[in-house]
Scaffold this motif. Sequence first.
Motif, PDB file in Angstrom:
ATOM      1  N   THR A  93       0.854  -1.187   0.000  1.00 23.30           N
ATOM      2  CA  THR A  93       0.000   0.000   0.000  1.00 23.30           C
ATOM      3  C   THR A  93       0.888   1.235   0.000  1.00 23.30           C
ATOM      4  O   THR A  93       2.020   1.211   0.498  1.00 23.30           O
ATOM      5  CB  THR A  93      -0.917   0.021   1.236  1.00 23.30           C
ATOM      6  OG1 THR A  93      -0.097   0.000   2.426  1.00 23.30           O
ATOM      7  CG2 THR A  93      -1.837  -1.181   1.236  1.00 23.30           C
ATOM      8  N   THR A  94       0.367   2.296  -0.560  1.00 26.04           N
ATOM      9  CA  THR A  94       1.068   3.590  -0.582  1.00 26.04           C
ATOM     10  C   THR A  94       0.153   4.629   0.044  1.00 26.04           C
ATOM     11  O   THR A  94      -0.994   4.799  -0.405  1.00 26.04           O
ATOM     12  CB  THR A  94       1.424   3.987  -2.020  1.00 26.04           C
ATOM     13  OG1 THR A  94       2.211   2.951  -2.608  1.00 26.04           O
ATOM     14  CG2 THR A  94       2.210   5.286  -2.038  1.00 26.04           C
ATOM     15  N   LEU A  95       0.638   5.283   1.088  1.00 27.20           N
ATOM     16  CA  LEU A  95      -0.171   6.269   1.789  1.00 27.20           C
ATOM     17  C   LEU A  95      -0.301   7.544   0.978  1.00 27.20           C
ATOM     18  O   LEU A  95       0.546   7.864   0.137  1.00 27.20           O
ATOM     19  CB  LEU A  95       0.458   6.593   3.147  1.00 27.20           C
ATOM     20  CG  LEU A  95       0.579   5.425   4.137  1.00 27.20           C
ATOM     21  CD1 LEU A  95       1.293   5.895   5.394  1.00 27.20           C
ATOM     22  CD2 LEU A  95      -0.795   4.873   4.482  1.00 27.20           C
ATOM     23  N   SER A  96      -1.355   8.273   1.258  1.00 25.17           N
ATOM     24  CA  SER A  96      -1.492   9.603   0.681  1.00 25.17           C
ATOM     25  C   SER A  96      -0.533  10.556   1.385  1.00 25.17           C
ATOM     26  O   SER A  96       0.048  10.237   2.426  1.00 25.17           O
ATOM     27  CB  SER A  96      -2.934  10.088   0.829  1.00 25.17           C
ATOM     28  OG  SER A  96      -3.254  10.220   2.199  1.00 25.17           O
ATOM     29  N   VAL A  97      -0.348  11.738   0.816  1.00 30.36           N
ATOM     30  CA  VAL A  97       0.588  12.707   1.402  1.00 30.36           C
ATOM     31  C   VAL A  97       0.123  13.136   2.795  1.00 30.36           C
ATOM     32  O   VAL A  97       0.931  13.287   3.731  1.00 30.36           O
ATOM     33  CB  VAL A  97       0.729  13.925   0.462  1.00 30.36           C
ATOM     34  CG1 VAL A  97       1.656  14.969   1.082  1.00 30.36           C
ATOM     35  CG2 VAL A  97       1.253  13.482  -0.888  1.00 30.36           C
ATOM     36  N   PHE A  98      -1.183  13.288   2.973  1.00 32.43           N
ATOM     37  CA  PHE A  98      -1.698  13.701   4.291  1.00 32.43           C
ATOM     38  C   PHE A  98      -1.411  12.627   5.333  1.00 32.43           C
ATOM     39  O   PHE A  98      -0.944  12.931   6.445  1.00 32.43           O
ATOM     40  CB  PHE A  98      -3.197  13.968   4.185  1.00 32.43           C
ATOM     41  CG  PHE A  98      -3.831  14.289   5.512  1.00 32.43           C
ATOM     42  CD1 PHE A  98      -3.710  15.558   6.067  1.00 32.43           C
ATOM     43  CD2 PHE A  98      -4.522  13.318   6.228  1.00 32.43           C
ATOM     44  CE1 PHE A  98      -4.276  15.839   7.295  1.00 32.43           C
ATOM     45  CE2 PHE A  98      -5.090  13.605   7.446  1.00 32.43           C
ATOM     46  CZ  PHE A  98      -4.968  14.878   7.993  1.00 32.43           C
ATOM     47  N   ASP A  99      -1.706  11.365   5.005  1.00 39.89           N
ATOM     48  CA  ASP A  99      -1.442  10.288   5.950  1.00 39.89           C
ATOM     49  C   ASP A  99       0.047  10.182   6.241  1.00 39.89           C
ATOM     50  O   ASP A  99       0.461   9.857   7.374  1.00 39.89           O
ATOM     51  CB  ASP A  99      -1.966   8.961   5.403  1.00 39.89           C
ATOM     52  CG  ASP A  99      -3.478   8.918   5.384  1.00 39.89           C
ATOM     53  OD1 ASP A  99      -4.092   9.695   6.135  1.00 39.89           O
ATOM     54  OD2 ASP A  99      -4.048   8.121   4.606  1.00 39.89           O
ATOM     55  N   GLN A 100       0.892  10.440   5.245  1.00 40.28           N
ATOM     56  CA  GLN A 100       2.336  10.384   5.474  1.00 40.28           C
ATOM     57  C   GLN A 100       2.770  11.466   6.466  1.00 40.28           C
ATOM     58  O   GLN A 100       3.553  11.195   7.386  1.00 40.28           O
ATOM     59  CB  GLN A 100       3.067  10.560   4.140  1.00 40.28           C
ATOM     60  CG  GLN A 100       4.578  10.488   4.260  1.00 40.28           C
ATOM     61  CD  GLN A 100       5.268  10.922   2.986  1.00 40.28           C
ATOM     62  OE1 GLN A 100       4.615  11.440   2.083  1.00 40.28           O
ATOM     63  NE2 GLN A 100       6.576  10.728   2.919  1.00 40.28           N
ATOM     64  N   MET A 101       2.262  12.666   6.297  1.00 34.09           N
ATOM     65  CA  MET A 101       2.614  13.751   7.231  1.00 34.09           C
ATOM     66  C   MET A 101       2.045  13.484   8.616  1.00 34.09           C
ATOM     67  O   MET A 101       2.705  13.750   9.636  1.00 34.09           O
ATOM     68  CB  MET A 101       2.090  15.084   6.678  1.00 34.09           C
ATOM     69  CG  MET A 101       2.714  15.477   5.337  1.00 34.09           C
ATOM     70  SD  MET A 101       2.009  16.988   4.666  1.00 34.09           S
ATOM     71  CE  MET A 101       2.584  18.182   5.856  1.00 34.09           C
ATOM     72  N   LYS A 102       0.848  12.910   8.676  1.00 35.89           N
ATOM     73  CA  LYS A 102       0.253  12.593   9.973  1.00 35.89           C
ATOM     74  C   LYS A 102       1.092  11.563  10.718  1.00 35.89           C
ATOM     75  O   LYS A 102       1.397  11.729  11.908  1.00 35.89           O
ATOM     76  CB  LYS A 102      -1.169  12.079   9.768  1.00 35.89           C
ATOM     77  CG  LYS A 102      -1.882  11.697  11.059  1.00 35.89           C
ATOM     78  CD  LYS A 102      -3.183  10.993  10.759  1.00 35.89           C
ATOM     79  CE  LYS A 102      -2.895   9.629  10.139  1.00 35.89           C
ATOM     80  NZ  LYS A 102      -4.147   8.851   9.957  1.00 35.89           N
ATOM     81  N   ASN A 103       1.499  10.526  10.041  1.00 34.29           N
ATOM     82  CA  ASN A 103       2.314   9.498  10.693  1.00 34.29           C
ATOM     83  C   ASN A 103       3.672  10.031  11.115  1.00 34.29           C
ATOM     84  O   ASN A 103       4.188   9.682  12.189  1.00 34.29           O
ATOM     85  CB  ASN A 103       2.498   8.307   9.750  1.00 34.29           C
ATOM     86  CG  ASN A 103       1.195   7.573   9.487  1.00 34.29           C
ATOM     87  OD1 ASN A 103       0.259   7.657  10.275  1.00 34.29           O
ATOM     88  ND2 ASN A 103       1.125   6.853   8.373  1.00 34.29           N
ATOM     89  N   ALA A 104       4.258  10.880  10.261  1.00 38.12           N
ATOM     90  CA  ALA A 104       5.568  11.442  10.622  1.00 38.12           C
ATOM     91  C   ALA A 104       5.460  12.306  11.879  1.00 38.12           C
ATOM     92  O   ALA A 104       6.345  12.294  12.754  1.00 38.12           O
ATOM     93  CB  ALA A 104       6.120  12.251   9.453  1.00 38.12           C
ATOM     94  N   SER A 105       4.383  13.064  11.985  1.00 36.07           N
ATOM     95  CA  SER A 105       4.213  13.924  13.154  1.00 36.07           C
ATOM     96  C   SER A 105       3.985  13.099  14.416  1.00 36.07           C
ATOM     97  O   SER A 105       4.515  13.412  15.495  1.00 36.07           O
ATOM     98  CB  SER A 105       3.028  14.879  12.938  1.00 36.07           C
ATOM     99  OG  SER A 105       3.264  15.678  11.808  1.00 36.07           O
ATOM    100  N   MET A 106       3.190  12.030  14.297  1.00 34.19           N
ATOM    101  CA  MET A 106       2.895  11.213  15.471  1.00 34.19           C
ATOM    102  C   MET A 106       4.111  10.428  15.922  1.00 34.19           C
ATOM    103  O   MET A 106       4.339  10.220  17.119  1.00 34.19           O
ATOM    104  CB  MET A 106       1.737  10.259  15.167  1.00 34.19           C
ATOM    105  CG  MET A 106       0.426  10.990  14.913  1.00 34.19           C
ATOM    106  SD  MET A 106      -0.916   9.858  14.504  1.00 34.19           S
ATOM    107  CE  MET A 106      -1.061   8.949  16.027  1.00 34.19           C
ATOM    108  N   LEU A 107       4.931   9.967  14.997  1.00 39.10           N
ATOM    109  CA  LEU A 107       6.069   9.133  15.367  1.00 39.10           C
ATOM    110  C   LEU A 107       7.314   9.962  15.673  1.00 39.10           C
ATOM    111  O   LEU A 107       8.087   9.617  16.568  1.00 39.10           O
ATOM    112  CB  LEU A 107       6.384   8.142  14.241  1.00 39.10           C
ATOM    113  CG  LEU A 107       5.305   7.093  13.944  1.00 39.10           C
ATOM    114  CD1 LEU A 107       5.700   6.255  12.743  1.00 39.10           C
ATOM    115  CD2 LEU A 107       5.101   6.191  15.151  1.00 39.10           C
ATOM    116  N   GLY A 108       7.539  11.029  14.924  1.00 42.02           N
ATOM    117  CA  GLY A 108       8.776  11.804  15.076  1.00 42.02           C
ATOM    118  C   GLY A 108       8.622  13.116  15.791  1.00 42.02           C
ATOM    119  O   GLY A 108       9.618  13.830  15.999  1.00 42.02           O
TER     120      GLY A 108
END
Length: 1296
Positions: A237-252
């Motif tokens: 699966t490939t995430l959308s740009v919004f989901d990618q930014m959301k995950n980066a913010s939550m993890l990093g």
Amino acid sequence: FSLSLENELTWDDSDWGSWENPDGKEDGEEEEQQSAPWLQDCVLSLSPCSDLLVIAREHKATFLSAKWRTEESGQEEMTLTVTWSGTLSADEGECICSVICIPLSSQKRSSTGRPDWTCVVVGFSSGYVRFYTESGVLLLAQLLHEDPVLQLKCRTYEIPRHPGVTEQHEELSILYPAALVTIDGFSLFQSLRACRNQVARAAAAGSDVIQPPPLAYKKWGLQDMDKITDHSSIGITTLSVFDQMKNASMLGGFHASVKGSPPAMSQYITVGGGPYTGFYYAIEGSSQPLLSHVALAVASKLTSALFSAASGWLGWKSKNEEESVQKQKPKVEPATGLPVRFGLPDSRRHGESICLSPCNTMAGVTDDFGRVTLLDVARGIAIRMWKGYRDAQLGWVQVSEARGERDLATSPSMPRRHAQFLVIYAPRRGILEVWGTQHGPRVGAFTVGKHCRLLYAGHRLMGVNSVTSQGWQIHTQQVCLFDPVNGALRAVTIPFHLALSDKKSERAKDMHLLRRLTTLLRSREVDVLLDIKHPAIKKQALESLLSNKNAPVSCLTNVTRALLASLKEQDPEAVDESLLQFCSSQLKLLQLYTDVQLLHTPDISPTELLLSIQPSFSGIEEDLARVGPVLQRYTEMNSRPCVSFAQDSSGPLPVRTFLSQLEWVNGELRVIKQPDTDWTQLGSFLFWGCLSGQSPLQRVCETLQESGISPQQLLSLLLSGWLNKEKDVLKYPDAVSHLGTLLSTLSSMKGAVDESWDGQSVSPWWQQVRTACVQSESTAAALLAALVAHRVAKNSITRLAESKFQEEWECVSMELEQWVVCIKQLEDVLALQTLLCLPSPQGSTGGAVTRCSVKTLLESGRGGVADYVSKLIFRQGMSPDVLRDILQRRGENEPILDRLKIFHELLECVCQRFPNSLSPDVLFAHCSWENVVQWNKDPEVKTINNHKEVATAYFFYALLSGVSAMMWQTFIVKRFSAAAFLMEKVGKAPKDRLCRRDVGMGDAAMRSFLGSSVQLLQALMEADSAVEEVSAPDVCVEEVWGGAEGPVSIVELALDQRSVHYPLVQHHCVLASLLHAAMTFSLRLKPLSLFDSKGKNAFFRDLSSIQLLPSGDMDHSLVAVRQEFLMNVLTGWVKVLAESEENGVKHSSTEDMWPSVCMELSSILQVNTDILRRHLVCELYNQGLDLRAEEVMMEVQDKDVLGSQLLVLTGQRLAFSLLHSQSQTKPNMELLARLPPTLCTWLKAMDPSELRCPSVPLSQSSRLINKVIEMLPENHGQYSLALHLLEAVDSLHEEP
């Protein structure tokens, strides 16, 4: 079983138990668990192709394969029968935990999507995963983790339904309590194929199986879950740009960096406890987990593992270490940690199983609370929940929408819609439900057993990709219910329309009414048609009613009229226009069918029938009298009994057939034109009553004209009915006059004949008649139709001329010229067809009668007529000499055999009509060619006719030369060269088996073939020698057949052949004679060894090419070998001659030809002919054939040598009589004592055993010694010995 609204079941809510208290147990649950069958403890797996079922328990397993079985009633059904059973566990104490069947696709180009074979993957409690074939043969075993295998699942290729959908890779996933192993599908497919091939080769060779290399895999350590019971691999699966930014913010955190493009990740979902479901993501291309400290620990372990493995690869291990490693368990690589990204936390709920939908967007999860939860895979949320399903089993069914013709016409590029249905089996209550997703209703429910198993594979074929799946019918994923009580395996099928809306929708109700109408059609209760609301379904229902074969026309008319009336009563804007037009047009067609059927009833008065018949046309009697004899003979030839079928019998035209062949287009009634449509039935229905004189002709024509059918289509229907009922037409003498009346009536209709037609041009109306007659193979009916139409056209042209010029003069027009040519062609074809109808002799494989028409004859080229006749002559078994006698007696009334009388009369009639196309030379050329063509198809049964007889029948040697050269190059030289090479290889006449293998025929057939080859080459040499004496013939055809176009005839091809090179033909003829002699007398021979290098290279070349042939004196050793072989031929011929004379068999001319053949060959092969003649004389005397020897002796040149040879032979005869005879008398002994000592010593030295016929009358020996004395000169050294020998023979002859 099939799901539909008819099958929907209802039940009381009391049967569902307590919905509010899921933990409460149902009544009798404990008793049911105790009496549950043993199958509940087994592991089951069904192949997605439903052709293999695996049942396993503990350490044993049984494989069941699908096979067809015929019941006593004759019906065939698919059954699952045991094909293998046994023990699968290899280690002590291990048992089977999970099984999956993976069908592997075939790599052949001819494959259509069926599996090549099925691999059975079994997981054990020891952690081993083993791969087996359908017959239980172990292919591969590998220890991936030292924990019990919980689940095996497979993901295979799915055709993307929309552009842009990520294409998923194939994968096999293995779940352990704390780890997940994934194996790439492509590498697994290749490894399994290689292992299977290697096992098959080892089994065939009887050798040990080589241990295959281990599989490449990924192992993930699933973290942050207390317990895992099941899993599902979603794919990349490939995430959308919004989901990618959301995950980066939550993890990093706030300062996390984001990559430019979202990474591709493999998604896994697990169910169990703490949390209830877990979502894992592994980034593709990197095996490092997200947490850095875990990555460092794993890296250190991987490094040590790599070095330990590398030391073994580089040969650093000792022998003792290798043996200890083999005895120990294989080393298991550690797992790479993979933390859970997120989950659905529910501390009390524990998941039991997860089932992924075919489109990878939803998943069904069961838990210990008796709930079924529907998950959205992409968003990771629960979107629906069902309660009250304890121990539920799940499956998915994906259904595609069936697109109609209207959808294909309006939007052909739009993708088809798909619907997902969730199948839930609740074993506690024994019910099976089908629900529409995501929020659809329950569309079906069934009451089944409580101990069934729901089998859903969740994958398709492995080894398929976007290229190999082109044009395949990939097997759909099936949901099957296995009932252990009766052993039945039922598949679930669901119609697409159930996903559109609930059961109260109009469309679903209309579909139900349509099925009800189909059921009621048998009882003819069709009032339900008016209750259908949807226009498209109402039209479909009316089409179904009109196509029903049992519905009477009155019923159809009433229903259609009632439906049309109901439509007209509705609001015009609400009525579907296409449905209204369809009802109106079908009602008109039904009314026309009824009117025509009433006119054809036998209730019409005879007076009305007589009034409908017009007087016969002038001149038609003369035409009928002219063609009468040929028609009579044709009728006799076609009156033989033949096989007919019940469905072919002439009955009334079914109304559904009538409706299917007519349509209304823009207010005009038209006949539907399709390539495979047969108008015979429709034409017979409309016009046969008129043609047979049973219906009023004028009223039928008026009715058809009022219906709106164009005159041109009525003419086509009339001709179709007339031409296809030839036998019936010939039975009714008045049918010709009725046809003339019909043609006259139709031609007078408006729009039939163009008003501007002046008679000097070709009329399209009459051209239509000629075209139909020319194309028809019913020659007699076509000729009669042409004669009638010619008279009708001539009358109309005459009337047209009289109206214009008011003068009495004979009109000559282009139209009438066309008719004259057409009638002449039809008369010629009728005579030819009569000849072709001649039955084949008894015992021959004649086959069906060949049918021809004017069109096929014109398209067959200038040699078409001769080709037809030559095929007939071959079927009749006519020899060339008999055919020559028949052709030479053209017009003569000499007596002929009764068997040939009919054939002679018919052939003479055809030859008179085709004097150029069937000239003797042309006919003989085609007969010769046909004979060789048929021989080439089956050399064993058929033989090539005698070419000498054929050659003498030709008048033009150019034609003979061309045909012979074509025969040689096309059919003969390939088998001839094969025979020569075979004999060269074996060095003697080959046996039957070798002849069949290399030449394609038996030894007897090969002997005949070589003899025919000699004759063919001799005919070719004779024709080439005389070709310049006679000029080549002109290829011409009759005037009316001058427009013939098609393949080039045999005669034209033969005359275009290049002239052959005579020495090369003679060179091949010598070889053919040698081969024929060796096969005839079973001699030892290497034929190509009798020639030098030039001679060998010249063989089997094009006979018209100039080759370098042997010249000058030949090598003496080669000449000696040739001489020895020719002597052996003469010896063999003498033996055969003696045997035939002893048996009293008369010699044929072909048997007596061998001495002359050998003499001819000797002159070409540079062998001394006189030596051969002397050898032949000695062989004949040796065999006791003195009279034949004396005939040959006259041609011998060197008498001295022959006399010496015969003197020895005479001494052998006398020695046998005096010394070796069983009846040695006293006078013989006294004679022996009186002989001179020299003669006596010479006789005792003779060996009579060399004589094949020693007991010869003394009179013949006395005659022989006299011949010897005549040949020897007085000064010859053996002359005195011959005199003494003469005295001894005479003294012995004088004794009583």
